[in-house]
Motif scaffolding. Structure first.
Motif, mmCIF file in Angstrom:
data_model
loop_
_atom_site.group_PDB
_atom_site.id
_atom_site.type_symbol
_atom_site.label_atom_id
_atom_site.label_comp_id
_atom_site.label_asym_id
_atom_site.label_seq_id
_atom_site.Cartn_x
_atom_site.Cartn_y
_atom_site.Cartn_z
ATOM 1 N N ARG A 131 0.832 5.855 -22.095
ATOM 2 C CA ARG A 131 0.098 5.112 -21.083
ATOM 3 C C ARG A 131 -1.292 4.769 -21.610
ATOM 4 N NH1 ARG A 131 -0.615 9.952 -16.578
ATOM 5 N NH2 ARG A 131 -2.133 11.222 -17.743
ATOM 6 N N GLN A 132 -1.822 3.687 -21.057
ATOM 7 C CA GLN A 132 -3.149 3.253 -21.452
ATOM 8 C C GLN A 132 -3.911 2.810 -20.223
ATOM 9 O OE1 GLN A 132 -3.301 0.262 -24.539
ATOM 10 N NE2 GLN A 132 -5.393 0.838 -25.067
ATOM 11 N N ALA A 133 -4.972 3.526 -19.936
ATOM 12 C CA ALA A 133 -5.842 3.181 -18.819
ATOM 13 C C ALA A 133 -6.938 2.240 -19.309
ATOM 14 C CB ALA A 133 -6.454 4.442 -18.223
ATOM 15 N N PRO A 134 -7.537 1.481 -18.413
ATOM 16 C CA PRO A 134 -8.600 0.542 -18.823
ATOM 17 C C PRO A 134 -9.727 1.255 -19.552
ATOM 18 C CG PRO A 134 -7.917 0.093 -16.580
ATOM 19 C CD PRO A 134 -7.229 1.363 -16.979
ATOM 20 N N MET A 159 8.066 10.186 -11.813
ATOM 21 C CA MET A 159 6.683 10.631 -11.676
ATOM 22 C C MET A 159 6.446 11.026 -10.222
ATOM 23 S SD MET A 159 4.773 7.775 -14.041
ATOM 24 C CE MET A 159 5.084 6.450 -12.870
ATOM 25 N N ASN A 160 6.192 12.297 -10.014
ATOM 26 C CA ASN A 160 5.948 12.828 -8.672
ATOM 27 C C ASN A 160 4.513 13.321 -8.557
ATOM 28 O OD1 ASN A 160 8.704 12.426 -8.030
ATOM 29 N ND2 ASN A 160 9.218 14.432 -8.881
ATOM 30 N N THR A 161 4.087 13.494 -7.325
ATOM 31 C CA THR A 161 2.736 13.987 -7.039
ATOM 32 C C THR A 161 1.703 13.219 -7.865
ATOM 33 O OG1 THR A 161 3.806 16.177 -6.898
ATOM 34 C CG2 THR A 161 1.435 16.103 -6.614
ATOM 35 N N LEU A 162 1.792 11.934 -7.807
ATOM 36 C CA LEU A 162 0.917 11.090 -8.611
ATOM 37 C C LEU A 162 -0.541 11.232 -8.192
ATOM 38 C CD1 LEU A 162 3.222 8.002 -8.914
ATOM 39 C CD2 LEU A 162 2.196 9.212 -10.843
ATOM 40 N N LYS A 163 -1.406 11.116 -9.184
ATOM 41 C CA LYS A 163 -2.836 11.237 -8.976
ATOM 42 C C LYS A 163 -3.517 9.935 -9.412
ATOM 43 C CE LYS A 163 -2.577 16.120 -10.304
ATOM 44 N NZ LYS A 163 -3.089 17.153 -11.244
ATOM 45 N N PRO A 164 -4.695 9.650 -8.883
ATOM 46 C CA PRO A 164 -5.397 8.429 -9.307
ATOM 47 C C PRO A 164 -5.590 8.367 -10.823
ATOM 48 C CG PRO A 164 -6.410 9.290 -7.329
ATOM 49 C CD PRO A 164 -5.386 10.306 -7.756
ATOM 50 N N GLU A 165 -5.760 9.496 -11.461
ATOM 51 C CA GLU A 165 -5.949 9.497 -12.918
ATOM 52 C C GLU A 165 -4.670 9.166 -13.677
ATOM 53 O OE1 GLU A 165 -6.777 11.924 -10.763
ATOM 54 O OE2 GLU A 165 -6.452 13.937 -11.651
ATOM 55 N N ASP A 166 -3.553 9.052 -12.990
ATOM 56 C CA ASP A 166 -2.321 8.589 -13.631
ATOM 57 C C ASP A 166 -2.271 7.062 -13.722
ATOM 58 O OD1 ASP A 166 -0.601 11.150 -11.839
ATOM 59 O OD2 ASP A 166 -1.138 11.169 -13.972
ATOM 60 N N THR A 167 -3.227 6.403 -13.118
ATOM 61 C CA THR A 167 -3.258 4.943 -13.153
ATOM 62 C C THR A 167 -3.398 4.434 -14.575
ATOM 63 O OG1 THR A 167 -4.198 4.761 -10.934
ATOM 64 C CG2 THR A 167 -4.559 2.909 -12.431
ATOM 65 N N THR A 223 4.409 -1.514 -18.066
ATOM 66 C CA THR A 223 4.485 -1.719 -16.629
ATOM 67 C C THR A 223 3.292 -1.007 -15.982
ATOM 68 O OG1 THR A 223 5.916 -1.533 -14.666
ATOM 69 C CG2 THR A 223 5.991 0.296 -16.230
ATOM 70 N N GLN A 224 2.670 -1.687 -15.032
ATOM 71 C CA GLN A 224 1.451 -1.161 -14.414
ATOM 72 C C GLN A 224 1.793 -0.141 -13.338
ATOM 73 O OE1 GLN A 224 -1.991 -1.955 -15.002
ATOM 74 N NE2 GLN A 224 -2.288 -0.202 -13.640
ATOM 75 N N VAL A 225 1.117 0.992 -13.406
ATOM 76 C CA VAL A 225 1.188 2.010 -12.361
ATOM 77 C C VAL A 225 -0.215 2.202 -11.809
ATOM 78 C CG1 VAL A 225 1.585 4.449 -11.875
ATOM 79 C CG2 VAL A 225 3.171 3.192 -13.355
ATOM 80 N N THR A 226 -0.357 2.002 -10.527
ATOM 81 C CA THR A 226 -1.651 2.155 -9.879
ATOM 82 C C THR A 226 -1.515 3.169 -8.752
ATOM 83 O OG1 THR A 226 -2.243 -0.137 -10.378
ATOM 84 C CG2 THR A 226 -3.552 0.992 -8.702
ATOM 85 N N VAL A 227 -2.345 4.198 -8.803
ATOM 86 C CA VAL A 227 -2.323 5.245 -7.793
ATOM 87 C C VAL A 227 -3.641 5.196 -7.036
ATOM 88 C CG1 VAL A 227 -1.987 7.694 -7.335
ATOM 89 C CG2 VAL A 227 -0.891 6.640 -9.323
ATOM 90 N N SER A 228 -3.550 4.928 -5.756
ATOM 91 C CA SER A 228 -4.754 4.845 -4.940
ATOM 92 C C SER A 228 -5.074 6.197 -4.325
ATOM 93 C CB SER A 228 -4.576 3.784 -3.859
ATOM 94 O OG SER A 228 -3.529 4.163 -2.979
ATOM 95 N N SER A 229 -6.353 6.428 -4.125
ATOM 96 C CA SER A 229 -6.780 7.721 -3.557
ATOM 97 C C SER A 229 -6.858 7.677 -2.043
ATOM 98 C CB SER A 229 -8.146 8.097 -4.137
ATOM 99 O OG SER A 229 -9.088 7.084 -3.869
ATOM 100 N N GLN A 271 0.285 5.524 -3.213
ATOM 101 C CA GLN A 271 -0.812 6.389 -2.809
ATOM 102 C C GLN A 271 -0.732 7.722 -3.551
ATOM 103 O OE1 GLN A 271 -0.644 6.704 1.483
ATOM 104 N NE2 GLN A 271 -2.091 5.005 1.715
ATOM 105 N N ALA A 272 -1.855 8.361 -3.665
ATOM 106 C CA ALA A 272 -1.890 9.677 -4.290
ATOM 107 C C ALA A 272 -0.914 10.614 -3.584
ATOM 108 C CB ALA A 272 -3.304 10.254 -4.233
ATOM 109 N N GLY A 273 -0.191 11.368 -4.395
ATOM 110 C CA GLY A 273 0.832 12.250 -3.863
ATOM 111 C C GLY A 273 2.211 11.628 -3.825
ATOM 112 N N GLY A 274 2.262 10.325 -4.039
ATOM 113 C CA GLY A 274 3.534 9.633 -3.999
ATOM 114 C C GLY A 274 4.286 9.706 -5.308
ATOM 115 N N SER A 275 5.392 8.977 -5.367
ATOM 116 C CA SER A 275 6.286 9.020 -6.527
ATOM 117 C C SER A 275 6.670 7.618 -6.970
ATOM 118 C CB SER A 275 7.568 9.794 -6.187
ATOM 119 O OG SER A 275 7.290 11.131 -5.835
ATOM 120 N N LEU A 276 6.953 7.508 -8.237
ATOM 121 C CA LEU A 276 7.514 6.292 -8.825
ATOM 122 C C LEU A 276 8.497 6.706 -9.901
ATOM 123 C CD1 LEU A 276 4.423 3.931 -9.347
ATOM 124 C CD2 LEU A 276 6.323 3.551 -7.764
ATOM 125 N N ARG A 277 9.466 5.851 -10.147
ATOM 126 C CA ARG A 277 10.383 6.082 -11.264
ATOM 127 C C ARG A 277 10.360 4.863 -12.167
ATOM 128 N NH1 ARG A 277 16.932 6.953 -11.363
ATOM 129 N NH2 ARG A 277 16.881 4.706 -10.926
#
Length: 125
Positions: free
Chosen positions: A38-41, A83-91, A119-125, A13-19
């Motif tokens: 990174r490459q977004a669709p 990656m902290n404070t992830l945003k949907p645009e980081d997808t 590796t796919q990173v998906t950030v939901s709003s 979710q938005a605001g979350g973190s991944l490593r």
């Protein structure tokens, strides 16, 4: 020959973190550094961050500064992108890449010698 294996992507979710992890094997003794792209669709691949293996040179694009950090485990030949404070645009699909030479620009894909599988990173709003 070098192999890069990425891991750590997922849905958050938005605001979350991944490593993300990028483990190198093979001819690792002469690595200069690694970069993350990174490459977004529907978009071109873009540079996100890069770091020398020694850590004395690190670069982040403005859109991730203050949110993303890079660390290394030299014993495991692994570089991490926290990656902290992830945003949907980081997808995007995130790729690590390895370079043997210092080169001129961290952001130039053609200055990298090997690439991970992504590796796919998906950030939901």
């Amino acid at each position: 020959q070098v192999q890069l294996v990425e891991s750590g992507g997922g849905l958050v979710q938005a605001g979350g973190s991944l490593r993300l992890s990028c483990a190198a094997s093979g001819r690792t003794f002469s690595i200069y550094g690694m970069g993350w792209f990174r490459q977004a669709p529907g978009k071109e691949r873009e540079f996100v961050a890069g770091s020398s293996w020694s850590g004395d040179s690190t670069y982040f694009v403005d859109s991730v500064k203050g949110r993303f950090t890079i660390s290394r485990d030299n014993a495991k030949n692994t570089m991490y992108l926290q990656m902290n404070t992830l945003k949907p645009e980081d997808t995007a699909v995130y790729y690590c890449a390895l370079r043997f030479d210092r080169g001129r620009r961290w952001s130039a894909p053609n200055e990298y010698d090997y690439w991970g599988q992504g590796t796919q990173v998906t950030v939901s709003s």
